[in-house]
Design a protein around this motif. Structure first.
Motif, PDB file in Angstrom:
ATOM      1  N   TYR A  30       0.860  -1.177   0.000  1.00  0.00           N
ATOM      2  CA  TYR A  30       0.000   0.000   0.000  1.00  0.00           C
ATOM      3  C   TYR A  30       0.893   1.223   0.000  1.00  0.00           C
ATOM      4  O   TYR A  30       1.802   1.345   0.820  1.00  0.00           O
ATOM      5  CB  TYR A  30      -0.915  -0.005   1.220  1.00  0.00           C
ATOM      6  N   LYS A  49       2.560   7.013 -12.021  1.00  0.00           N
ATOM      7  CA  LYS A  49       2.505   7.250 -10.578  1.00  0.00           C
ATOM      8  C   LYS A  49       2.634   8.741 -10.293  1.00  0.00           C
ATOM      9  O   LYS A  49       3.466   9.427 -10.873  1.00  0.00           O
ATOM     10  CB  LYS A  49       3.624   6.501  -9.850  1.00  0.00           C
ATOM     11  N   TYR A 198      -8.492   3.728   4.792  1.00  0.00           N
ATOM     12  CA  TYR A 198      -8.065   3.087   3.550  1.00  0.00           C
ATOM     13  C   TYR A 198      -7.942   4.081   2.400  1.00  0.00           C
ATOM     14  O   TYR A 198      -7.097   3.928   1.526  1.00  0.00           O
ATOM     15  CB  TYR A 198      -9.045   1.974   3.178  1.00  0.00           C
ATOM     16  N   GLN A 199      -8.782   5.118   2.400  1.00  0.00           N
ATOM     17  CA  GLN A 199      -8.775   6.057   1.284  1.00  0.00           C
ATOM     18  C   GLN A 199      -7.466   6.834   1.200  1.00  0.00           C
ATOM     19  O   GLN A 199      -7.186   7.463   0.186  1.00  0.00           O
ATOM     20  CB  GLN A 199      -9.952   7.037   1.397  1.00  0.00           C
ATOM     21  N   SER A 202      -3.074   3.757  -1.619  1.00  0.00           N
ATOM     22  CA  SER A 202      -3.382   3.109  -2.887  1.00  0.00           C
ATOM     23  C   SER A 202      -2.693   1.752  -2.911  1.00  0.00           C
ATOM     24  O   SER A 202      -1.558   1.621  -2.441  1.00  0.00           O
ATOM     25  CB  SER A 202      -2.898   3.959  -4.064  1.00  0.00           C
ATOM     26  N   TYR A 203      -3.374   0.762  -3.453  1.00  0.00           N
ATOM     27  CA  TYR A 203      -2.847  -0.604  -3.441  1.00  0.00           C
ATOM     28  C   TYR A 203      -2.109  -0.894  -4.736  1.00  0.00           C
ATOM     29  O   TYR A 203      -2.574  -0.560  -5.819  1.00  0.00           O
ATOM     30  CB  TYR A 203      -3.995  -1.600  -3.264  1.00  0.00           C
ATOM     31  N   GLU A 204      -0.941  -1.513  -4.631  1.00  0.00           N
ATOM     32  CA  GLU A 204      -0.187  -1.946  -5.789  1.00  0.00           C
ATOM     33  C   GLU A 204       0.143  -3.424  -5.634  1.00  0.00           C
ATOM     34  O   GLU A 204       0.817  -3.810  -4.682  1.00  0.00           O
ATOM     35  CB  GLU A 204       1.112  -1.147  -5.944  1.00  0.00           C
TER      36      GLU A 204
END
Length: 264
Positions: A30, A49, A198-199, A202-204
């Motif tokens: 994250y 990105k 969570y907001q 960002s998940y990678e």
């Protein structure tokens, strides 16, 4: 019967460009922050990105030299990250980054550097220390020596255990020779943030995110790889260890020999 096994000492000789760096995204992490130091606006690299503007720093001065002559090596993307910097001079306030984080836990800090000042284009011309949450993680760091030369990128990575007593990541610099500087940094986590926060992440990665339990053992800072991102990925789940300074010398290091004796 007594059996003695001796492991021969291993000599490791890193190349001068010990941290040749590729901006391959980490898998299953994250991303909390990507900061473009010394520049007020956000930028986007060729991987898509976004790097935020420099909103978390105090002290020092911003500087940019994006001329064609400054062609950054050791990278496989197009980005202006390395032609922007923030530096601390003798006439500036101390350069400090203070980034509040939404919860305690283990974070991973990756710092980006490249030497683009021609008067510092030699070993020993710019040397400084870096402190993260009070722990010195880089001693006598020389960008030119560790990257392999002028206009070459290098990264340094550390794990930071954040507690509720000091819920932030703070980067400070100590001047030894010439002005400390940084081009940017990233903050990652391996554990899954709670829905309420969570907001901010960002998940990678590939597949479904997994939840990892993180145990905090106090405000320690542990060192990780300075070379490849995959090393950070593999070491990210290991337990906390006492703070250790990253090696800032491109010279030979030796691992001592070990002897194991078994008696039956």
């Amino acid at each position: 019967t007594t059996t003695t096994t001796t492991t021969t000492g291993t000599t490791v000789v890193p190349t001068m460009a010990e941290s040749a760096f590729h901006l391959t995204p980490l898998d299953n992490v994250y991303v909390f922050k990507r900061i473009n130091s010394g520049f007020s606006r956000s930028i986007e690299d060729s991987f898509g990105k976004t790097w935020e503007g420099d909103d978390f720093g105090s002290g020092g001065f911003g500087y940019a030299d994006c001329s064609p002559e400054v062609d950054i090596g050791n990278v496989d993307i197009q980005t202006d990250l390395y032609c922007h910097e923030r530096y601390q001079s003798l006439r500036s306030d101390p350069l400090i980054y203070h980034v509040p984080v939404p919860t305690a836990g283990r974070y991973f800090l990756r710092m980006h550097f490249a030497e683009t000042y021609i008067k510092a284009a030699d070993m020993g011309k710019r040397v400084f220390d870096v402190f993260v949450n009070g722990n010195r993680v880089l001693r006598n760091f020389d960008i030119f020596a560790h990257s392999g030369g002028f206009a070459l990128a290098v990264t340094k990575e550390v794990a930071v255990d954040v507690t509720s007593a000091f819920q932030a990541i703070e980067i400070r610099f100590g001047r030894n020779v010439m002005n400390p500087k940084i081009n940017g940094f990233e903050i990652f986590v391996k554990w899954r943030p709670q829905p309420a926060i969570y907001q901010q992440f960002s998940y990678e990665g590939t597949g479904e995110p997994t939840t990892t339990t993180t145990t905090t053992r106090g405000p320690t800072t542990t060192t990780l790889s300075t070379v490849r991102h995959i090393t950070l990925e593999k070491e990210a789940t290991t337990g906390a260890t006492p703070a250790v300074e990253l090696s800032s010398s491109p010279t030979t290091t030796v691992k001592a020999a070990t002897t194991t004796t078994t008696t039956t």
